[in-house]
Design an enzyme around this catalytic site. Structure first.
Site, PDB file in Angstrom:
ATOM      1  N   SER A 179       0.833  -1.208  -0.134  1.00  0.00           N
ATOM      2  CA  SER A 179      -0.125   0.051  -0.056  1.00  0.00           C
ATOM      3  C   SER A 179       0.849   1.312   0.147  1.00  0.00           C
ATOM      4  CB  SER A 179      -1.004   0.070   1.254  1.00  0.00           C
ATOM      5  OG  SER A 179      -1.712  -1.099   1.048  1.00  0.00           O
ATOM      6  N   ILE A 226       0.011   4.858  -8.376  1.00  0.00           N
ATOM      7  CA  ILE A 226       0.073   6.105  -8.269  1.00  0.00           C
ATOM      8  C   ILE A 226       1.519   6.707  -8.863  1.00  0.00           C
ATOM      9  CG2 ILE A 226      -0.227   8.425  -7.013  1.00  0.00           C
ATOM     10  CD1 ILE A 226      -2.846   6.766  -7.310  1.00  0.00           C
ATOM     11  N   ASP A 255      -5.975  -0.379  -9.915  1.00  0.00           N
ATOM     12  CA  ASP A 255      -4.849   0.621 -10.558  1.00  0.00           C
ATOM     13  C   ASP A 255      -4.975   1.007 -12.161  1.00  0.00           C
ATOM     14  OD1 ASP A 255      -3.161   1.010  -8.210  1.00  0.00           O
ATOM     15  OD2 ASP A 255      -2.062  -0.584  -8.358  1.00  0.00           O
ATOM     16  N   GLU A 284       4.118  -2.535 -13.418  1.00  0.00           N
ATOM     17  CA  GLU A 284       3.980  -2.288 -11.986  1.00  0.00           C
ATOM     18  C   GLU A 284       3.819  -3.777 -11.551  1.00  0.00           C
ATOM     19  OE1 GLU A 284       0.489  -0.419 -10.565  1.00  0.00           O
ATOM     20  OE2 GLU A 284       0.869  -1.108  -8.688  1.00  0.00           O
ATOM     21  N   CYS A 311     -25.811   0.959 -12.485  1.00  0.00           N
ATOM     22  CA  CYS A 311     -26.039  -0.687 -12.504  1.00  0.00           C
ATOM     23  C   CYS A 311     -27.242  -1.269 -11.532  1.00  0.00           C
ATOM     24  CB  CYS A 311     -24.565  -1.183 -12.293  1.00  0.00           C
ATOM     25  SG  CYS A 311     -24.607  -2.965 -13.219  1.00  0.00           S
ATOM     26  N   LEU A 312     -26.636  -1.732 -10.398  1.00  0.00           N
ATOM     27  CA  LEU A 312     -27.420  -2.262  -9.335  1.00  0.00           C
ATOM     28  C   LEU A 312     -28.521  -1.300  -8.934  1.00  0.00           C
ATOM     29  CD1 LEU A 312     -28.764  -4.781  -7.757  1.00  0.00           C
ATOM     30  CD2 LEU A 312     -27.160  -3.937  -5.978  1.00  0.00           C
ATOM     31  N   GLU A 363     -32.354 -11.893  -9.387  1.00  0.00           N
ATOM     32  CA  GLU A 363     -31.133 -12.108  -8.700  1.00  0.00           C
ATOM     33  C   GLU A 363     -31.520 -11.942  -7.226  1.00  0.00           C
ATOM     34  OE1 GLU A 363     -28.358  -8.917  -9.239  1.00  0.00           O
ATOM     35  OE2 GLU A 363     -26.809  -9.925  -7.823  1.00  0.00           O
ATOM     36  N   HIS A 393     -21.665   1.625 -16.473  1.00  0.00           N
ATOM     37  CA  HIS A 393     -20.865   2.261 -15.239  1.00  0.00           C
ATOM     38  C   HIS A 393     -20.161   3.409 -15.994  1.00  0.00           C
ATOM     39  CE1 HIS A 393     -20.883  -1.172 -12.264  1.00  0.00           C
ATOM     40  NE2 HIS A 393     -21.109  -1.748 -13.556  1.00  0.00           N
ATOM     41  N   GLU A 452     -18.669   5.837 -14.439  1.00  0.00           N
ATOM     42  CA  GLU A 452     -17.443   5.992 -13.615  1.00  0.00           C
ATOM     43  C   GLU A 452     -16.026   5.637 -13.963  1.00  0.00           C
ATOM     44  OE1 GLU A 452     -19.677   3.878 -13.001  1.00  0.00           O
ATOM     45  OE2 GLU A 452     -18.844   1.992 -11.651  1.00  0.00           O
TER      46      GLU A 452
HETATM   47  N1  GLN Z   1     -25.942  -7.534  -9.705  1.00  0.00           N
HETATM   48  C1  GLN Z   1     -26.343  -6.943 -10.771  1.00  0.00           C
HETATM   49  C2  GLN Z   1     -26.309  -7.571 -12.169  1.00  0.00           C
HETATM   50  O1  GLN Z   1     -25.491  -8.568 -12.214  1.00  0.00           O
HETATM   51  C3  GLN Z   1     -25.730  -5.473 -11.022  1.00  0.00           C
HETATM   52  C4  GLN Z   1     -24.340  -5.537 -11.178  1.00  0.00           C
HETATM   53  C5  GLN Z   1     -23.285  -4.448 -10.856  1.00  0.00           C
HETATM   54  O2  GLN Z   1     -24.102  -3.546 -10.159  1.00  0.00           O
HETATM   55  N2  GLN Z   1     -22.236  -4.242 -11.313  1.00  0.00           N
HETATM   56  O3  GLN Z   1     -27.061  -7.195 -12.962  1.00  0.00           O
END
Ligand code: GLN
Length: 546
Positions: free
Chosen positions: A17, A22, A74, A144, A384-385, A408, A510, A512
């Protein structure tokens, strides 16, 4: 094929760590800013084939690349710093190496030979390291090596580095060793002995470090640098101090001040120039001098470990700088969020993000958070979820489908508004089998997202098995929640919005993962802006009420 690519290996000593990722990303930034095409690769010594099957508590967030690799977090730093996408080749694990060697053995590629760590495993490692260099896309590849020198697991990697230095020549492949210089408060002194030992351990494997990067809480005095150089067999200019920084985004400048890029380029026989960090510094300036602030709630079940949501937290930093505000992220544990305490935990927030996740734990809290923000007009981003929870909440509380759920969580729900994707139904293996990587998404005219992206077609990264159930689409849309983004080939719903709400967007993908310093993600930027507007509106409402 011959190549002029230069290789830099980053090893770690004394403690884990220390932030090898970085340091690697910061050095890469400095080299990139001098015009060198640079990429970074991570070698992970664990036996999992990839981190996709690891619990975030074990290893932090699982990052996903455009080409669908589930990787170490990373790689997220590499992309955020360099603004260049990584790929399957940028993350290699021991599991992957062995899998590949064993498959070759079964195919008969080593027929008659005993398959051994040296040379077969080390050859495979060397090949994986050179794939990026041989592509012709990069002048410099930084590799790395995960773990700490001396770990049993890292030995084959260090051996591969030793061999590569011979194969390629010492000015084509160099080693940077990142270590810790502890401060003993009782003695009031910085101590070099652990570093001396760590460099010695590396030498026992035949590898001499060329450069030492020393993590420290206090400035390294001249005499200490001299001592380190003397005992560790490096030049004094190659003893680089890496002092604790208030933000990881300061590290490229700190490394520049220390001359890390210069020493590296000198050792590699490459020309060095002054890196152009204009854009980077403009970002830093905005990040450090915010004109206001907003508070966003992050609703998740792994909130105890900040690394679990690394890319989301970084995307807020980029979006905050873009809006010239500080984004305070307040973690709210979804497992302990109930109808009774929701107001207490959420009413002061300017925006709420419901995080991605897997499995049942904490989902009722996430649904409750969505209900609260929907009813109170608080800007919402579901990822996502989080998007799936928004659909479930709307189905339960607006459409009146009482036990609506995702299959699920409840296989036998009467209203499976979120269901397993058709393409997932015959899959039994858990590793690398989700819907992964970048997929096309078409945006509906007049939607928030179309405005936010300024486009009708985007490509975003996915990691999921479950999906909006199109059998309920008409019913849900008629009640006011709109599907505003689709995969053009499959018709899968990728985005939902509530037009009557201040700002309510749920995305199956996602965003992000694609936010970088140079390119803050437009959805995060717009979400922070919505939070800012919401805060201002709230304030003006309470002022007029006074
Ligand atoms: N568990 C949900 C799915 O498989 C959402 C996955 C997630 O949030 N990356 O669809």
């Amino acid at each position: 094929m011959t190549t002029n690519t230069k290789y830099i290996f980053v090893t770690g000593g004394v403690s884990s760590s220390l932030g090898k990722g970085i340091i690697a990303a910061s050095l890469a930034k400095l080299l990139q800013a001098q015009g060198y095409r640079t990429t970074i690769q991570k070698l992970d010594p664990y036996i999992n084939v990839d981190p996709g099957t690891l619990n975030p508590y074990e290893h932090g967030e699982c990052y996903v690349t455009d080409d669908g690799a589930e990787t170490d977090l990373d790689l997220g730093h590499y992309e955020r710093f360099l603004n260049v996408p990584t790929s399957q080749s940028n993350n290699v694990t021991t599991g992957r190496i062995y899998q590949s060697v064993i498959e070759k053995e079964r195919r008969g590629e080593f027929l008659g030979k005993t398959v051994q760590v040296i040379p077969h495993i080390t050859d495979e490692i060397k090949e994986r390291i050179q794939i990026l260099g041989k592509s012709g896309d990069y002048d410099i590849v930084i590799t790395e090596i995960g773990g700490t020198v001396g770990d049993i697991e890292s030995l084959p990697y260090i051996e591969a580095v030793r061999q590569l230095r011979w194969d390629l020549g010492q000015d084509n492949a160099i080693v940077i060793h990142l270590t810790l210089i502890p401060f003993l408060s009782a003695a009031g002194e910085l101590k070099t002995k652990p570093t001396q030992h760590s460099v010695k351990t590396l030498m026992e494997s035949g590898v001499q470090a060329d450069i030492l990067v020393c993590r420290t809480e206090h400035e390294l005095p001249e005499d200490l640098r001299r001592k380190l150089a003397l005992f560790c067999n490096v030049r004094e200019e190659a003893v680089i101090q890496s002092i604790d920084a208030s933000t990881i985004y300061d590290v490229p400048n700190l490394m520049l001040e220390q001359g890390l890029d210069k020493v590296v380029l000198k050792k590699l026989n490459l020309e060095s120039d002054t890196p152009d960090l204009t854009q980077w510094n403009q970002f830093l300036n905005r990040h450090k001098n915010p004109k206001g602030e907003v508070t966003i709630g992050l609703i998740g079940k792994y909130v105890e470990l900040q690394d679990s949501y690394k890319s989301i937290l970084e995307a807020f930093i980029h979006a905050g700088a873009e809006n010239e505000v500080k984004v305070n992220v307040e973690s709210v544990h979804s497992e302990f969020l109930t109808p009774k305490n929701a107001a207490g935990k959420l009413q002061h927030l300017d925006g709420v993000l419901v995080a991605p996740g897997f499995g049942e734990r904490g989902i009722e809290g996430k649904i409750e958070a969505v209900r609260y923000v929907r009813e109170h007009n608080i800007p919402f981003l579901g990822i996502c979820l989080g998007m799936q929870m928004a659909v479930i909440e709307y189905s339960r509380n607006v459409l009146g489908l009482k036990d609506a759920n995702s299959t699920e969580m409840d296989e036998h729900t009467q209203y499976p508004v979120i269901d397993l994707m058709e393409s997932q139904k015959d899959i039994t293996d858990k590793g690398g089998t989700m819907r992964l990587g970048a997929w096309d998404c078409e945006l509906i005219n007049g939607s928030i997202v179309q405005q936010v992206y300024g486009s009708n077609a985007v490509k975003e990264r996915h990691r999921h098995r479950y999906e909006f159930n199109n059998a309920f689409k008409t019913q849900i849309e008629d009640a006011g929640m709109k599907a505003t983004g689709f995969n053009p080939e499959t018709g899968l719903v990728e985005i939902v919005e509530i037009p009557s709400h201040s700002w309510f967007v749920g995305v199956q993908y996602h965003p992000e993962y694609k936010s970088t310093v140079a390119n803050p993600h437009p959805l995060f930027v717009a979400f922070v802006k919505a939070a800012l507007n919401f805060k201002k509106d709230e304030k003006s409402v309470s002022m007029t009420q006074k």
